[in-house]
Write an enzyme that holds these catalytic residues in place. Structure first.
Site, PDB file in Angstrom:
ATOM      1  N   LYS A 133       0.838  -1.210   0.000  1.00  0.00           N
ATOM      2  CA  LYS A 133       0.000   0.000   0.000  1.00  0.00           C
ATOM      3  C   LYS A 133       0.866   1.251   0.000  1.00  0.00           C
ATOM      4  CE  LYS A 133      -3.343   2.560   2.819  1.00  0.00           C
ATOM      5  NZ  LYS A 133      -4.284   2.511   3.970  1.00  0.00           N
ATOM      6  N   HIS A 177      -7.263  -7.950 -19.586  1.00  0.00           N
ATOM      7  CA  HIS A 177      -8.721  -8.046 -19.477  1.00  0.00           C
ATOM      8  C   HIS A 177      -9.369  -8.179 -20.858  1.00  0.00           C
ATOM      9  CE1 HIS A 177      -8.519  -7.493 -15.230  1.00  0.00           C
ATOM     10  NE2 HIS A 177      -8.029  -6.284 -15.309  1.00  0.00           N
TER      11      HIS A 177
END
Length: 544
Positions: free
Chosen positions: A142, A296
């Site tokens: 993160k 994708h």
């Protein structure tokens, strides 16, 4: 060019289950003056090698407890990992509480899946559910703005080089973050699947999902019975983790991607197969050496080179189309992967690479990335039949082989502007053959036999034009307006002149499109007024 966003590695946290290679990394860190903080057995391994190390319990002021279940879950550890050093308030809070930040976190997780596969007992498997490791990995991932995280042993050498070079760059830290999140996602999925299966067993449910009197689907059949239907593998899950999935070979004589040889990396997932199929189709649509980067089920890069040029050049151009989206993508090539191309691919987080072959050195280099799925496939034959299930039935059609009369530039009709010179016509032909790889509505901008901007999957062609131009002009280096001077291909006609006008205003110099709109003349007139060359093919290439 010297990177100005490197963060020196002054303090590193090492906590690994598998100690392979950790001493070599610790040695490199120590040589650069980095402080090494480590947990129990990792600290002992580093210390036994004669390297200075600080125990985590010295940092936290609290001993490891509960048989090692609690050792790094402490603010003095996670504060040092999660502090965003760009923020003055974060730096002030660290100083207030006497917490030192970490610049590098190196973790590999407890071997949960390996313990399950080895037939471990329930309690043994439970103890291999890592808690502190994933927490540190996710925290560092993160906070990639300030911290580099390494979760793969094949990344240790890069970490050592980075330490000596003054640290990782921001782009490198972000790539490491993406790898880390993939690792923790796979880890949690494996735990979830095992726990769900265990609950089903405890409840006395049949794990094959079949009950007496019900029709048994191919997903329910035991593996030995399923093999009779061509099923060769049970996948971890389908498009989403709650969906079951299997792989079946429909034509043993020409198994194609379904029968590809896995030369390295983890088993293929359902989504890996979907993206790899789309990538292979796009690459083998071209007669010239071609490299495609797919994400994708849409291309984020595609390029060709002439025979004799290194395939690495095609890969470099394809990657440059959209470097941001290329991370975590699938790479397909229609020629043998060279060592030079493998060297370019290695530092990029990639899920799958597929090609008809690999140079020996190239394969050895790529096999060093344990999570990279390396597939060897046969040359793809164009054509055939495509089937698509729908509610209550199946659609069957000829596969789009890009072999209609309108796919030959010699058959195109010049509708406006001057006839394209040889180089421009070659770019138009490349763009036309490439645009069908993108989901419709699709617009592809190309320059020098490489895509520079792709607009795909939009519900109107206007937005596809805007997206192609935006991607071309925002993803290039140093603010280059890559749409200016490019050519464009549209997979279907422009219903109005406004879409073509967006391309014209962006500086596109030539356009190829099927034609056939009742407003064709308006579209042609817009190009004529701007002096833009436009060709009509009379053929379209929808890909829904």
């Amino acid at each position: 060019m010297i990177a100005t966003d490197r963060r020196p590695i002054r303090r590193a946290l090492l906590s690994v289950f598998d100690k392979t290679g950790i001493v070599e990394l610790a040695t490199a860190l120590a040589e650069t003056g980095a402080e090494i903080v480590s947990t129990g057995s990792t600290a002992a391994t580093v210390r036994d090698a004669g390297i200075a190390v600080t125990e985590v319990e010295t940092v936290t002021g609290f001993p490891e407890m509960l048989d090692g279940r609690v050792k790094t879950l402490h603010p003095r550890v996670h504060g040092g990992i999660l502090a965003d050093l760009r923020e003055e308030t974060h730096r002030a809070q660290l100083a207030e509480h006497g917490i030192e930040p970490f610049d590098l976190v190196v973790v590999n997780l407890y071997p949960f899946s390996e313990t399950v596969a080895a037939g471990g007992s329930f309690d043994e498997i439970i103890e291999k559910i890592d808690v502190g490791g994933p927490s540190m990995v996710r925290g560092a991932a993160k906070n990639f703005a300030s911290v580099a995280v390494v979760v793969e042993q094949d990344g240790y050498a890069d970490a050592a080089r980075a330490a000596r070079a003054g640290g990782f760059t921001l782009a490198e830290r972000q790539e490491l973050s993406a790898i880390a999140f993939t690792v923790t996602a796979d880890y949690d999925t494996a735990i979830s699947e095992w726990m769900t299966a265990r609950l089903a067993e405890d409840a006395g449910e049949e794990t094959d999902g079949a009950e007496e009197g019900q029709d048994v689907s191919l997903l329910d059949l035991p593996e030995d019975e399923a093999a009779a239907f061509g099923i060769t593998a049970t996948l971890r899950y389908g498009e989403n983790p709650h969906q079951r999935a299997r792989l079946a070979v429909t034509d043993p004589e020409a198994p194609g991607l379904a029968g590809a040889t896995l030369l390295g990396g983890k088993p293929m997932s359902y989504n890996n197969y979907v993206d790899a199929d789309a990538a292979a189709r796009a690459a083998f649509d071209h007669d010239q050496p071609c490299v495609v980067v797919m994400k994708h089920n849409n291309p984020c890069g595609i390029a060709v080179v002439t025979e004799g040029e290194d395939l690495a050049l095609a890969h470099a151009r394809a990657h440059a189309t959209d470097p941001l989206s290329a991370y975590g993508g699938v790479i397909a090539a229609n020629r043998t992967v060279t060592l030079a191309m493998a060297q370019q691919v290695k530092p990029i987080f990639t899920e799958v690479i597929l090609a008809p072959g690999y140079e020996e050195d190239a394969l050895a280099l790529l096999q060093g990335k344990k999570n990279l799925r390396i597939l060897q496939v046969e040359d793809r034959t164009r054509g055939g039949v495509e089937v698509r299930p729908i509610w209550g039935g199946t659609l069957i059609q000829d596969a789009d082989a890009v072999d209609a009369d309108g796919d030959d530039p010699a058959q195109w009709t010049l509708a406006s502007g001057e006839a394209a010179d040889a180089a421009t016509l070659a770019d138009l032909a490349f763009a036309w053959r490439s645009v069908r790889a993108a989901k419709s509505n699709a617009i592809l901008l190309a320059k020098d036999s490489a895509a520079v901007g792709i607009g795909m999957g939009q519900v109107n062609r206007l937005d596809s034009c805007r997206l192609a131009v935006t991607r071309a002009n925002t993803l290039g280096e140093d603010g280059e307006e890559r749409a200016r001077g490019a050519v464009a291909a549209s997979d279907a006609f422009f219903p109005f002149a406004d879409g073509a006008q967006i391309l014209i205003d962006a500086g596109v110099r030539a356009i190829v499109q099927p034609g056939g709109s009742i407003r064709d003349e308006e579209v042609v007139e817009a190009c004529r007024a701007a002096g833009v060359t436009m060709y009509l093919t009379g053929t379209r290439h929808f890909a829904h």
